[in-house]
Design a protein around this motif. Sequence first.
Motif, short mmCIF file in Angstrom:
data_model
loop_
_atom_site.label_atom_id
_atom_site.label_comp_id
_atom_site.label_asym_id
_atom_site.label_seq_id
_atom_site.Cartn_x
_atom_site.Cartn_y
_atom_site.Cartn_z
N PHE A 139 0.80 -1.21 0.00
CA PHE A 139 0.00 0.00 0.00
C PHE A 139 0.85 1.28 0.00
O PHE A 139 0.49 2.24 -0.68
N HIS A 140 1.95 1.30 0.71
CA HIS A 140 2.78 2.50 0.76
C HIS A 140 3.82 2.53 -0.36
O HIS A 140 3.89 3.50 -1.12
N LEU A 141 4.64 1.48 -0.44
CA LEU A 141 5.73 1.49 -1.41
C LEU A 141 5.21 1.31 -2.83
O LEU A 141 5.65 2.01 -3.75
N ASP A 142 4.29 0.36 -3.03
CA ASP A 142 3.84 0.06 -4.38
C ASP A 142 2.70 0.97 -4.84
O ASP A 142 2.83 1.67 -5.84
N LEU A 143 1.56 0.94 -4.14
CA LEU A 143 0.42 1.73 -4.60
C LEU A 143 0.74 3.23 -4.57
O LEU A 143 0.58 3.92 -5.58
N GLU B 268 -0.72 1.43 -9.33
CA GLU B 268 0.37 1.69 -8.40
C GLU B 268 1.36 2.67 -9.02
O GLU B 268 1.57 2.68 -10.24
N LYS B 269 1.98 3.45 -8.15
CA LYS B 269 2.98 4.42 -8.57
C LYS B 269 4.39 3.89 -8.34
O LYS B 269 5.34 4.39 -8.89
N GLY C 106 6.22 -6.47 -11.53
CA GLY C 106 5.41 -7.16 -12.53
C GLY C 106 5.63 -6.56 -13.91
O GLY C 106 6.39 -5.61 -14.10
N ASP C 107 4.94 -7.11 -14.88
CA ASP C 107 5.07 -6.63 -16.25
C ASP C 107 4.43 -5.26 -16.44
O ASP C 107 4.86 -4.49 -17.28
N SER C 108 3.39 -5.02 -15.70
CA SER C 108 2.69 -3.74 -15.81
C SER C 108 2.24 -3.32 -14.42
O SER C 108 2.14 -4.15 -13.52
#
Length: 173
Positions: free
Chosen positions: A69-73, A128-129, A134-136
Amino acid sequence: MSIKHLRPSGDADERSQLTGWLDLQRAGVRMKCEGLSEEDAHRAVLPSSPLMTMAGIVAHLRWVEYSWFHLDLLGEPDTGQTPWRDDGDPDAEMRVDGRKLADLLDEYDDECARSRAITARHTLDDLEKGQHGGDSPASLRWILHHMIEETARHLGHMDAIREILDGRTGYLS
């Protein structure tokens, strides 16, 4: 203990279904730890997985919440707070000797509350920012599905460990 009341309604909208099923799994984590001694919370019972303890799983799930939630999204930078970034140990979050189970559970609950607040501010289609590898980019919808899977998988580990420790079994409802 029954936490059946946390199940989402069968006719609920998609967001309510996803967040409801995730919250059901999250609640199961604390339920599986009820009445567990500190010694048992840190006892490794699976010879092939010496780091998989009840306390270690709780800590791992806390950091999984933070990471997705923090690092990825949100794409927030890791400023050294994550245990696995300090020394390159991929299992660092599982190393919780000397940490009280109650503290780990409280940290997990707090992280879940932060994840809920982040989820509430985004649409299911928001991407996600950060980079999950992943690929996308993953959508919030994908992240919620993954978090249900991740939490439920480890809840299954906790169920087996708890049965080995003291014979206690039980489902969430």
